[in-house]
Enzyme design. Structure first.
Site, mmCIF file in Angstrom:
data_model
loop_
_atom_site.group_PDB
_atom_site.id
_atom_site.type_symbol
_atom_site.label_atom_id
_atom_site.label_comp_id
_atom_site.label_asym_id
_atom_site.label_seq_id
_atom_site.Cartn_x
_atom_site.Cartn_y
_atom_site.Cartn_z
ATOM 1 N N ASP A 50 51.522 -54.554 -10.437
ATOM 2 C CA ASP A 50 50.443 -54.981 -9.465
ATOM 3 C C ASP A 50 49.271 -54.168 -9.449
ATOM 4 O O ASP A 50 48.326 -54.663 -9.429
ATOM 5 C CB ASP A 50 50.967 -55.101 -8.039
ATOM 6 C CG ASP A 50 52.337 -55.608 -7.838
ATOM 7 O OD1 ASP A 50 52.045 -57.050 -7.816
ATOM 8 O OD2 ASP A 50 53.350 -55.396 -7.898
ATOM 9 N N GLU A 89 46.156 -55.687 -2.888
ATOM 10 C CA GLU A 89 46.757 -54.056 -3.093
ATOM 11 C C GLU A 89 46.093 -53.088 -2.816
ATOM 12 O O GLU A 89 46.407 -51.873 -2.815
ATOM 13 C CB GLU A 89 46.809 -54.266 -4.669
ATOM 14 C CG GLU A 89 47.494 -55.160 -5.557
ATOM 15 C CD GLU A 89 49.020 -55.309 -4.871
ATOM 16 O OE1 GLU A 89 49.361 -54.186 -4.595
ATOM 17 O OE2 GLU A 89 49.607 -56.565 -5.038
#
Length: 366
Positions: free
Chosen positions: A134, A158
């Site tokens: 990610d 994120e």
């Protein structure tokens, strides 16, 4: 318990937004020079096909405003009147396209499985814990948007807060860089989701942190464009600029996204519902009754629905967009800014609906 949000056909398609929204490395990478090859193809042929041992493969043909026909790439579609979006957005999409091709290569690499299993900074029991895959995907997109010079703010799932990139950019980008990464080791499809807004010039006098946040929290009704990239057996880019929803497929031989499904429409009645049945007894009573009704064929239509649930949002959504039905998440997992708004924009442009069970998702305001 909050009501479910759905995305799908005009009769039923659903998603559940979570009100929560929100130092990268600098990797410069000017996109490679592109060479477009014009093909002279008879207008009497609707498509181009090849046969391999009895298997027939066809591609969507495109006719431009001048009457020329041929395979249409994403950049050609943006630049030849297919979308007519303006030079700034064309440049932004060129950099987004480049970033997503890098992520596609990353996901397909033999090292992605081990990256997908690791977590960063939190206990591994947290299903939403960020993972190296990610983080790397987030940095690829951030670096790409910064290099484009067209994005003033990027808000990512994120990051703890939106990031102010440049004072001169005309656009705001919100994104979930890699949805479903926890399933990488099982080779389950993953995806990138993004939405694009115009910069709110009237906020320029505010402190950077405040104007970055407010630019990122715009209503979904103000979206200029949205899309997702599905990393699966093929790499699919589905996008809309407010005039229909269009699907492009990555041609690995040329590196171009090619238009394969222009102006797609959600079938008026599907036969698939996509939801985690394991949570059946946690659902509101009305939702349980609805699912019981459609899978028994006792609703308005006698067709019995079947369950298909991958637990990868982009994959479940893409199947529903193509085949019809309903995709939903009655739990508090989806984010309004990064996921529900962009996907609702796409499904509405394809003739479907995005709802939280009571209201239109795009009309919700954080």
């Amino acid at each position: 318990m909050q009501p479910p949000i759905s995305l799908g056909d005009p009769a039923c398609l659903k998603l559940l937004p979570n009100p929560s929204i929100f130092s990268p490395r600098s990797n410069t990478f000017p996109p490679r020079n592109r060479i477009f090859v014009e093909r002279n193809i008879s207008l009497h042929r609707p498509g181009m096909s090849s046969s391999f041992g009895g298997l027939k493969v066809s591609s969507q043909m495109w006719v431009g405003g001048s009457g020329e026909s041929g395979i249409c790439t994403l950049m050609e579609y943006l630049g030849k009147g297919g979308a007519d979006v303006g030079d700034d957005l064309v440049v932004l999409f060129a950099y987004l396209e480049y970033a997503c091709k890098k992520i596609a290569a990353l996901v397909a690499s033999p090292f992605s499985s081990s990256l997908g299993k690791q977590t960063v900074g939190v206990s591994g029991s947290d299903r939403d814990a960020p993972k190296p895959l990610d983080i790397v995907s987030n940095e690829i997109i951030l670096s790409s948007l910064r290099s484009s010079g067209k994005v003033v703010v990027m808000a990512s799932e994120e990051d703890d807060a939106p990031i102010w990139l440049t004072d001169g950019g005309p656009f705001v980008v919100v994104t979930d860089p890699l949805d479903g990464s926890r399933n990488i080791d099982a080779s389950i499809p993953t995806g990138t989701i993004f939405g694009i807004y115009n910069r709110l010039m009237e906020l320029d006098h505010l402190p950077v942190e405040e104007k970055a946040s407010l630019n990122s929290l715009q209503s979904g009704t103000r979206l200029v464009a949205a899309g997702y990239v599905l990393y699966s057996s093929a790499t699919i880019l589905c996008t809309s600029f407010g005039k229909g929803t269009h699907v492009f497929t990555l041609d690995h031989s040329t590196g171009d996204f090619v238009l394969t499904h222009p102006s797609i429409k959600v079938p008026p009645r599907g036969q698939i519902y996509s939801v985690n049945d394991a949570r059946y007894f946690d659902w509101p009573e009305g939702l349980r009754q609805y699912i019981d009704t459609v899978r028994q064929g006792k609703g308005r239509y006698s067709k019995k629905y079947s369950a298909r649930y991958i637990c990868s949002l982009v994959a479940d959504f893409h199947r529903t967009l193509m085949y019809g039905g309903v995709a939903m998440n009655p739990r508090d997992h989806l984010r309004l800014v990064y996921e529900a708004n962009p996907l609702s924009f796409l499904v509405e442009q394809a003739g479907g609906k995005g709802s939280d069970g009571k209201s239109r998702i795009l009309s919700l305001q954080r």
